[in-house]
Write a protein that holds these residues in place. Sequence first.
Motif, PDB file in Angstrom:
ATOM      1  N   ALA A 162       0.835  -1.204   0.000  1.00 50.70           N
ATOM      2  CA  ALA A 162       0.000   0.000   0.000  1.00 50.70           C
ATOM      3  C   ALA A 162       0.867   1.250   0.000  1.00 50.70           C
ATOM      4  O   ALA A 162       0.597   2.216  -0.727  1.00 50.70           O
ATOM      5  CB  ALA A 162      -0.931  -0.015   1.207  1.00 50.70           C
ATOM      6  N   ILE A 163       1.914   1.249   0.797  1.00 45.85           N
ATOM      7  CA  ILE A 163       2.811   2.408   0.869  1.00 45.85           C
ATOM      8  C   ILE A 163       3.510   2.611  -0.470  1.00 45.85           C
ATOM      9  O   ILE A 163       3.603   3.736  -0.971  1.00 45.85           O
ATOM     10  CB  ILE A 163       3.823   2.220   2.009  1.00 45.85           C
ATOM     11  N   GLU A 164       3.990   1.531  -1.048  1.00 44.12           N
ATOM     12  CA  GLU A 164       4.660   1.631  -2.343  1.00 44.12           C
ATOM     13  C   GLU A 164       3.710   2.139  -3.414  1.00 44.12           C
ATOM     14  O   GLU A 164       4.096   2.923  -4.282  1.00 44.12           O
ATOM     15  CB  GLU A 164       5.245   0.285  -2.733  1.00 44.12           C
ATOM     16  N   SER A 165       2.460   1.725  -3.353  1.00 38.92           N
ATOM     17  CA  SER A 165       1.464   2.171  -4.318  1.00 38.92           C
ATOM     18  C   SER A 165       1.212   3.673  -4.194  1.00 38.92           C
ATOM     19  O   SER A 165       1.110   4.385  -5.197  1.00 38.92           O
ATOM     20  CB  SER A 165       0.167   1.396  -4.111  1.00 38.92           C
ATOM     21  N   VAL A 166       1.110   4.155  -2.963  1.00 41.14           N
ATOM     22  CA  VAL A 166       0.907   5.591  -2.750  1.00 41.14           C
ATOM     23  C   VAL A 166       2.112   6.367  -3.265  1.00 41.14           C
ATOM     24  O   VAL A 166       1.957   7.376  -3.979  1.00 41.14           O
ATOM     25  CB  VAL A 166       0.663   5.896  -1.254  1.00 41.14           C
ATOM     26  N   ASN A 167       3.320   5.921  -2.929  1.00 39.33           N
ATOM     27  CA  ASN A 167       4.527   6.613  -3.395  1.00 39.33           C
ATOM     28  C   ASN A 167       4.599   6.641  -4.915  1.00 39.33           C
ATOM     29  O   ASN A 167       4.938   7.670  -5.509  1.00 39.33           O
ATOM     30  CB  ASN A 167       5.774   5.952  -2.823  1.00 39.33           C
ATOM     31  N   MET A 168       4.255   5.519  -5.555  1.00 35.03           N
ATOM     32  CA  MET A 168       4.285   5.469  -7.016  1.00 35.03           C
ATOM     33  C   MET A 168       3.275   6.458  -7.601  1.00 35.03           C
ATOM     34  O   MET A 168       3.570   7.172  -8.562  1.00 35.03           O
ATOM     35  CB  MET A 168       3.968   4.060  -7.518  1.00 35.03           C
ATOM     36  N   SER A 169       2.095   6.524  -7.005  1.00 32.85           N
ATOM     37  CA  SER A 169       1.075   7.441  -7.508  1.00 32.85           C
ATOM     38  C   SER A 169       1.512   8.892  -7.364  1.00 32.85           C
ATOM     39  O   SER A 169       1.282   9.713  -8.266  1.00 32.85           O
ATOM     40  CB  SER A 169      -0.242   7.223  -6.762  1.00 32.85           C
ATOM     41  N   LEU A 170       2.138   9.233  -6.245  1.00 29.86           N
ATOM     42  CA  LEU A 170       2.608  10.605  -6.045  1.00 29.86           C
ATOM     43  C   LEU A 170       3.752  10.945  -7.000  1.00 29.86           C
ATOM     44  O   LEU A 170       3.811  12.054  -7.540  1.00 29.86           O
ATOM     45  CB  LEU A 170       3.038  10.818  -4.591  1.00 29.86           C
ATOM     46  N   ARG A 171       4.653   9.992  -7.222  1.00 34.31           N
ATOM     47  CA  ARG A 171       5.737  10.226  -8.187  1.00 34.31           C
ATOM     48  C   ARG A 171       5.166  10.424  -9.590  1.00 34.31           C
ATOM     49  O   ARG A 171       5.651  11.255 -10.358  1.00 34.31           O
ATOM     50  CB  ARG A 171       6.719   9.060  -8.187  1.00 34.31           C
ATOM     51  N   LYS A 172       4.133   9.655  -9.900  1.00 33.64           N
ATOM     52  CA  LYS A 172       3.532   9.709 -11.234  1.00 33.64           C
ATOM     53  C   LYS A 172       2.942  11.095 -11.519  1.00 33.64           C
ATOM     54  O   LYS A 172       3.106  11.625 -12.613  1.00 33.64           O
ATOM     55  CB  LYS A 172       2.448   8.640 -11.332  1.00 33.64           C
ATOM     56  N   ILE A 173       2.284  11.687 -10.525  1.00 33.16           N
ATOM     57  CA  ILE A 173       1.670  12.995 -10.787  1.00 33.16           C
ATOM     58  C   ILE A 173       2.691  14.126 -10.820  1.00 33.16           C
ATOM     59  O   ILE A 173       2.452  15.150 -11.443  1.00 33.16           O
ATOM     60  CB  ILE A 173       0.550  13.326  -9.781  1.00 33.16           C
ATOM     61  N   THR A 174       3.832  13.954 -10.167  1.00 36.67           N
ATOM     62  CA  THR A 174       4.847  15.012 -10.184  1.00 36.67           C
ATOM     63  C   THR A 174       5.850  14.846 -11.319  1.00 36.67           C
ATOM     64  O   THR A 174       6.547  15.794 -11.672  1.00 36.67           O
ATOM     65  CB  THR A 174       5.618  15.056  -8.850  1.00 36.67           C
TER      66      THR A 174
END
Length: 112
Positions: free
Chosen positions: A48-60
């Motif tokens: 779950a943490i990795e998924s959130v980090n990936m999503s935040l990296r994706k938008i930036t």
Amino acid sequence: MRLKNPIRFLRFLMAVIIGQSWRRNWPRIIPFFDYSPEVRKVIYTTNAIESVNMSLRKITKNRGSFPSDESLMKLFYLALRNISQKWNMPIRDWKGALNQFSIKFEERMPQQ
């Protein structure tokens, strides 16, 4: 000097580095083993943490820069709000882990 087997050397080097890290952090690692296997699995599951980090990296990733820190914080806020709406699957073995947490940390658990 040319190595006969560079892959084998890299594996050895990684094992040495990992071993040093474990020894350096042993006082922080050992309490983890006081918990049952079910609780340990809940604790170390980071998907779950990795998924959130990936999503935040994706938008930036597609934005070169931000006009201010506040604009970045607003973007993260909206992204996290959208990401959290997708969380509908329960954590595996959570009920058993929660029961053990409520026994071990009774004073920290909210009363129902």
